[in-house]
Design a protein around this motif. Sequence first.
Motif, PDB file in Angstrom:
ATOM      1  N   MET A 167       0.816  -1.215   0.000  1.00 24.07           N
ATOM      2  CA  MET A 167       0.000   0.000   0.000  1.00 24.07           C
ATOM      3  C   MET A 167       0.854   1.271   0.000  1.00 24.07           C
ATOM      4  SD  MET A 167      -3.380  -0.434  -0.033  1.00 24.07           S
ATOM      5  CE  MET A 167      -4.097   0.964   0.825  1.00 24.07           C
ATOM      6  N   PHE A 168       2.138   1.122   0.337  1.00 20.49           N
ATOM      7  CA  PHE A 168       3.014   2.280   0.440  1.00 20.49           C
ATOM      8  C   PHE A 168       4.180   2.199  -0.553  1.00 20.49           C
ATOM      9  CE2 PHE A 168       1.347   0.906   4.605  1.00 20.49           C
ATOM     10  CZ  PHE A 168       0.355   1.877   4.731  1.00 20.49           C
ATOM     11  N   ASP A 169       4.048   1.319  -1.538  1.00 21.61           N
ATOM     12  CA  ASP A 169       5.071   1.135  -2.570  1.00 21.61           C
ATOM     13  C   ASP A 169       4.901   2.219  -3.642  1.00 21.61           C
ATOM     14  OD1 ASP A 169       6.668   0.308  -4.718  1.00 21.61           O
ATOM     15  OD2 ASP A 169       6.304  -1.817  -4.327  1.00 21.61           O
ATOM     16  N   GLY A 232     -18.667   1.395   0.861  1.00 24.54           N
ATOM     17  CA  GLY A 232     -18.337   0.209   0.099  1.00 24.54           C
ATOM     18  C   GLY A 232     -18.624   0.364  -1.381  1.00 24.54           C
ATOM     19  N   ALA A 233     -19.742   1.000  -1.705  1.00 28.03           N
ATOM     20  CA  ALA A 233     -20.090   1.199  -3.114  1.00 28.03           C
ATOM     21  C   ALA A 233     -19.040   2.050  -3.824  1.00 28.03           C
ATOM     22  CB  ALA A 233     -21.466   1.855  -3.221  1.00 28.03           C
ATOM     23  N   GLU A 234     -18.464   2.991  -3.088  1.00 34.06           N
ATOM     24  CA  GLU A 234     -17.471   3.887  -3.680  1.00 34.06           C
ATOM     25  C   GLU A 234     -16.191   3.135  -4.042  1.00 34.06           C
ATOM     26  OE1 GLU A 234     -15.696   8.354  -2.724  1.00 34.06           O
ATOM     27  OE2 GLU A 234     -16.742   7.217  -1.164  1.00 34.06           O
ATOM     28  N   VAL A 235     -15.717   2.284  -3.141  1.00 34.54           N
ATOM     29  CA  VAL A 235     -14.495   1.541  -3.447  1.00 34.54           C
ATOM     30  C   VAL A 235     -14.746   0.523  -4.550  1.00 34.54           C
ATOM     31  CG1 VAL A 235     -14.722  -0.318  -1.726  1.00 34.54           C
ATOM     32  CG2 VAL A 235     -12.451   0.474  -2.415  1.00 34.54           C
ATOM     33  N   GLN A 236     -15.942  -0.061  -4.591  1.00 37.60           N
ATOM     34  CA  GLN A 236     -16.284  -0.961  -5.690  1.00 37.60           C
ATOM     35  C   GLN A 236     -16.182  -0.241  -7.029  1.00 37.60           C
ATOM     36  OE1 GLN A 236     -20.223  -2.111  -4.383  1.00 37.60           O
ATOM     37  NE2 GLN A 236     -19.546  -4.186  -3.898  1.00 37.60           N
ATOM     38  N   GLN A 237     -16.762   0.961  -7.094  1.00 34.03           N
ATOM     39  CA  GLN A 237     -16.773   1.700  -8.355  1.00 34.03           C
ATOM     40  C   GLN A 237     -15.368   2.081  -8.787  1.00 34.03           C
ATOM     41  OE1 GLN A 237     -19.884   2.046  -9.935  1.00 34.03           O
ATOM     42  NE2 GLN A 237     -18.451   2.318 -11.625  1.00 34.03           N
ATOM     43  N   MET A 238     -14.501   2.419  -7.829  1.00 35.86           N
ATOM     44  CA  MET A 238     -13.127   2.776  -8.176  1.00 35.86           C
ATOM     45  C   MET A 238     -12.374   1.580  -8.759  1.00 35.86           C
ATOM     46  SD  MET A 238     -11.730   5.515  -5.332  1.00 35.86           S
ATOM     47  CE  MET A 238     -12.225   4.609  -3.863  1.00 35.86           C
ATOM     48  N   PHE A 239     -12.622   0.383  -8.226  1.00 40.06           N
ATOM     49  CA  PHE A 239     -12.004  -0.815  -8.810  1.00 40.06           C
ATOM     50  C   PHE A 239     -12.559  -1.081 -10.205  1.00 40.06           C
ATOM     51  CE2 PHE A 239     -10.468  -2.402  -4.572  1.00 40.06           C
ATOM     52  CZ  PHE A 239      -9.164  -2.667  -4.967  1.00 40.06           C
ATOM     53  N   ILE A 240     -13.874  -0.959 -10.358  1.00 39.83           N
ATOM     54  CA  ILE A 240     -14.507  -1.216 -11.662  1.00 39.83           C
ATOM     55  C   ILE A 240     -13.982  -0.245 -12.720  1.00 39.83           C
ATOM     56  CG2 ILE A 240     -16.706  -1.108 -12.916  1.00 39.83           C
ATOM     57  CD1 ILE A 240     -18.040  -2.115 -10.284  1.00 39.83           C
ATOM     58  N   ASN A 241     -13.821   1.029 -12.333  1.00 39.37           N
ATOM     59  CA  ASN A 241     -13.332   2.047 -13.275  1.00 39.37           C
ATOM     60  C   ASN A 241     -11.817   1.996 -13.466  1.00 39.37           C
ATOM     61  OD1 ASN A 241     -15.959   2.971 -13.409  1.00 39.37           O
ATOM     62  ND2 ASN A 241     -15.628   4.697 -12.034  1.00 39.37           N
ATOM     63  N   GLN A 242     -11.150   1.137 -12.695  1.00 41.79           N
ATOM     64  CA  GLN A 242      -9.687   1.026 -12.687  1.00 41.79           C
ATOM     65  C   GLN A 242      -9.019   2.337 -12.259  1.00 41.79           C
ATOM     66  OE1 GLN A 242      -8.404  -0.695 -16.454  1.00 41.79           O
ATOM     67  NE2 GLN A 242      -8.887  -2.736 -15.702  1.00 41.79           N
ATOM     68  N   ASP A 243      -9.712   3.077 -11.397  1.00 44.20           N
ATOM     69  CA  ASP A 243      -9.106   4.260 -10.790  1.00 44.20           C
ATOM     70  C   ASP A 243      -8.057   3.849  -9.761  1.00 44.20           C
ATOM     71  OD1 ASP A 243     -10.770   6.017 -12.200  1.00 44.20           O
ATOM     72  OD2 ASP A 243     -12.350   5.867 -10.691  1.00 44.20           O
ATOM     73  N   ILE A 244      -8.256   2.668  -9.166  1.00 46.79           N
ATOM     74  CA  ILE A 244      -7.315   2.157  -8.171  1.00 46.79           C
ATOM     75  C   ILE A 244      -7.003   0.699  -8.480  1.00 46.79           C
ATOM     76  CG2 ILE A 244      -8.072   3.712  -6.337  1.00 46.79           C
ATOM     77  CD1 ILE A 244      -9.704   1.346  -5.182  1.00 46.79           C
ATOM     78  N   VAL A 245      -5.880   0.232  -7.926  1.00 44.82           N
ATOM     79  CA  VAL A 245      -5.534  -1.186  -8.057  1.00 44.82           C
ATOM     80  C   VAL A 245      -5.332  -1.831  -6.692  1.00 44.82           C
ATOM     81  CG1 VAL A 245      -4.493  -0.866 -10.322  1.00 44.82           C
ATOM     82  CG2 VAL A 245      -3.050  -0.720  -8.284  1.00 44.82           C
ATOM     83  N   LEU A 246      -5.328  -1.004  -5.629  1.00 43.26           N
ATOM     84  CA  LEU A 246      -5.143  -1.494  -4.264  1.00 43.26           C
ATOM     85  C   LEU A 246      -6.046  -0.701  -3.321  1.00 43.26           C
ATOM     86  CD1 LEU A 246      -1.255  -1.582  -4.208  1.00 43.26           C
ATOM     87  CD2 LEU A 246      -2.677  -3.599  -3.720  1.00 43.26           C
TER      88      LEU A 246
END
Length: 369
Positions: A167-169, A232-246
């Motif tokens: 998470m800090f890499d 929870g819905a917000e983090v789901q959407q960020m993964f779906i949109n590939q805004d985040i990977v972790l």
Amino acid sequence: MSKFITSRRGFIKSGAAGAAILAAPAYLRSTAARASGVVNVWTYANFIPDDFKAEFEKETGIEVRVRLVDDQGKQFNLLAAEAPEPSADIVTVAGHRFLQFIDSDLLAPLDTDRLNNWGNINPVYSESDWATINGNKWGAPILSGAEVLAYNTEIVSEDEVKSWDVMFDPKYEGQTAYIIQDMMSVVMLYLGYDGNMVAYKDDPEKAAQIVKEARDFLIEHKPMVRKFYDSGAEVQQMFINQDIVLAHAWSGPISKLIMDGFPVDMTIPKEGSYGFVYTLNVTNNGPNPDNAYALLDALLARPEVGAQMTKASGFISTFKGVDQHLTELEQKAASFTEEELQGLQFFRSEANDLKYSLVDPAVEEIKAA
């Protein structure tokens, strides 16, 4: 081995109705809440399955009014503001937050003799030490979860997520996310301290030093973070949109993504993490206690209902026999390996007053940094 494990979608219409009631003057709110044939429930989205709700209303004639909640602190503040005559009959409290609600006289002791189906709860949850306070039960355990390290399996390797280090890499700068308050406990654990702060209950100076260290660590690594999210819905959407990977996340929303076929997985890193149990609780002096017990008993009656709750929320049901009603993928999405579970400990409440008196200001300082 079953994992412990929200998406916050659904019940928007019911939630809006609940908000309107709360906004009304007290005498109007009380009249509406105390209508015969009604039970008012404050809970997370998908915790009361639609099919169950419709069936219960048809069979009993009792209307289930659901208000959506997404935060334990907000729920506490709303309930405290309405005391001693709350509009809610049932609220949803995490086991490690019991003391806050109990000490403020917001919950009624749970009369398990009024629940014919109490025995359908796995005793690992219903009879655990955290479930009994002052000689009383205070809630019906319904779903269990954990704080996990979630990752995009197409970009982040399984080896990389064996530690919270990832998470800090700098490799993933701007591609991570977490809820700051939740992450504070994990960072304290990551740094070698008791994230529950029970070990420092009688040493507030030590506790303050640990929280300051965790705060400074997160400020130092703030450039890593794409967003401090809230639901929870917000983090789901960020993964779906590939805004985040972790992400540091509740297991429920991530489990739901796995069930839906997204290239996401979750783990408990070697430094460990924390588990929690959601319970449904009867409010103190709630308007419709008989209807509240009727709803709770019906909810506990069949493992199929528990399976519906797991499928909808991603969290693992506490009911006996649920696995028989889940597919292999659904079971896998809500399970950890024995090795992962070795690092999982439950949140505890004994030092919550001390902990959050230090953590809450630290959270605001991290946001402002």
